[in-house]
Design a protein around this motif. Sequence first.
Motif, PDB file in Angstrom:
ATOM      1  N   LEU A   1       0.823  -1.201   0.000  1.00  0.00           N
ATOM      2  CA  LEU A   1       0.000   0.000   0.000  1.00  0.00           C
ATOM      3  C   LEU A   1       0.861   1.256   0.000  1.00  0.00           C
ATOM      4  CD1 LEU A   1      -2.910   1.031   0.075  1.00  0.00           C
ATOM      5  CD2 LEU A   1      -2.799   0.950   2.571  1.00  0.00           C
ATOM      6  N   VAL A   2       1.898   1.270   0.809  1.00  0.00           N
ATOM      7  CA  VAL A   2       2.821   2.406   0.833  1.00  0.00           C
ATOM      8  C   VAL A   2       3.452   2.597  -0.546  1.00  0.00           C
ATOM      9  CG1 VAL A   2       5.017   3.253   1.754  1.00  0.00           C
ATOM     10  CG2 VAL A   2       3.327   2.218   3.284  1.00  0.00           C
TER      11      VAL A   2
ATOM     12  N   GLU B   1      -6.587  -1.285 -11.278  1.00  0.00           N
ATOM     13  CA  GLU B   1      -6.275  -2.715 -11.417  1.00  0.00           C
ATOM     14  C   GLU B   1      -5.356  -3.206 -10.300  1.00  0.00           C
ATOM     15  OE1 GLU B   1      -4.608  -3.354 -15.252  1.00  0.00           O
ATOM     16  OE2 GLU B   1      -6.288  -2.417 -16.325  1.00  0.00           O
ATOM     17  N   ILE B   2      -4.602  -2.300  -9.713  1.00  0.00           N
ATOM     18  CA  ILE B   2      -3.631  -2.696  -8.694  1.00  0.00           C
ATOM     19  C   ILE B   2      -4.323  -3.212  -7.432  1.00  0.00           C
ATOM     20  CG2 ILE B   2      -1.809  -1.788  -7.169  1.00  0.00           C
ATOM     21  CD1 ILE B   2      -0.893  -0.062  -9.460  1.00  0.00           C
TER      22      ILE B   2
ATOM     23  N   PHE C   1      -6.957   1.570  -0.620  1.00  0.00           N
ATOM     24  CA  PHE C   1      -6.405   1.930  -1.913  1.00  0.00           C
ATOM     25  C   PHE C   1      -7.467   2.603  -2.797  1.00  0.00           C
ATOM     26  CE2 PHE C   1      -5.734   0.545  -6.393  1.00  0.00           C
ATOM     27  CZ  PHE C   1      -4.613   1.330  -6.656  1.00  0.00           C
ATOM     28  N   SER C   2      -8.688   2.073  -2.790  1.00  0.00           N
ATOM     29  CA  SER C   2      -9.775   2.686  -3.565  1.00  0.00           C
ATOM     30  C   SER C   2     -10.080   4.086  -3.065  1.00  0.00           C
ATOM     31  CB  SER C   2     -11.022   1.806  -3.489  1.00  0.00           C
ATOM     32  OG  SER C   2     -10.807   0.554  -4.104  1.00  0.00           O
ATOM     33  N   SER C   3     -10.042   4.262  -1.741  1.00  0.00           N
ATOM     34  CA  SER C   3     -10.271   5.600  -1.165  1.00  0.00           C
ATOM     35  C   SER C   3      -9.162   6.552  -1.587  1.00  0.00           C
ATOM     36  CB  SER C   3     -10.343   5.518   0.363  1.00  0.00           C
ATOM     37  OG  SER C   3     -11.425   4.705   0.775  1.00  0.00           O
TER      38      SER C   3
ATOM     39  N   GLY D   1      -9.722  10.005  -4.062  1.00  0.00           N
ATOM     40  CA  GLY D   1      -9.349  11.349  -3.612  1.00  0.00           C
ATOM     41  C   GLY D   1      -8.449  12.074  -4.559  1.00  0.00           C
ATOM     42  N   LYS D   2      -8.050  11.393  -5.660  1.00  0.00           N
ATOM     43  CA  LYS D   2      -7.159  12.021  -6.633  1.00  0.00           C
ATOM     44  C   LYS D   2      -7.941  12.760  -7.694  1.00  0.00           C
ATOM     45  CE  LYS D   2      -3.416  10.682  -4.677  1.00  0.00           C
ATOM     46  NZ  LYS D   2      -2.547  11.700  -4.046  1.00  0.00           N
TER      47      LYS D   2
END
Length: 237
Positions: free
Chosen positions: A198-199, A216-217, A230-232, A236-237
């Motif tokens: 995740l980092v 996809e990741i 990760f979806s959150s 936020g991008k």
Amino acid sequence: MKKLAFLLLLLGSLGIAATAQKPKSTIRFRLSDGTPLLLTINGRDYQKTGRSITVSDLPGKRQSVMVYRFRPYADGRGGKAEQLYAGTIKLERGKTYEAVVDVDRRKLRLKQVVSIAPDELPFDPRRDQTINNHTAAPAVAAEEAVSPELQQLKAAMDKQTEDGKKLYEAKKYTTSNNYSTRDVKMIASWFFFDDTRLVFVKLAYPKVQDPKAYQEIAEAFTMEKNKQEFSSFLSGK
């Protein structure tokens, strides 16, 4: 005398109840390459073969563990087990852990986690399509579709025994190279633990060449909570 006997009986009952209520630990075991494993803990053989095995009824603080890699026969009639690790691990009562056995070094890496989602390793059809019926899937060399630069990175990461050092190598690569979502997903699979993945994927996002495909990741994560985080992050991008 009767009062003393009653008191001793009461204390004994309380002691038994306290022992019975001692919290138990949970561990999910898997191999670093995601292949099927078999497991024996404290002499108990777990009658299960899978890409991960979660055990949630472990009493006590020390557990004698034996981990095997399962190699299915092509005819579907069973397979053979290769021992990768045997040793004793120390736990805190009531805690949850993730255990990864490094198939190259035959060492077990134990990490305490907040929670785990059982049996949620990303599905890889090249590797996992026929695991459930114990037949062999065609072997595919992971390096076939890997660029020379990524092969060098994988070799550098494989030399490291800690995720922190693997992350250092991965960050060096992303700092000085162009890369795609597919590359990031592949690199993420070379870490032992989900939190390091995740980092890394967060750090790699700003320079990825195809950001629209980055969702996809999520398939690279083992735990549902990390997929959600990760979806959150992406939303936020």
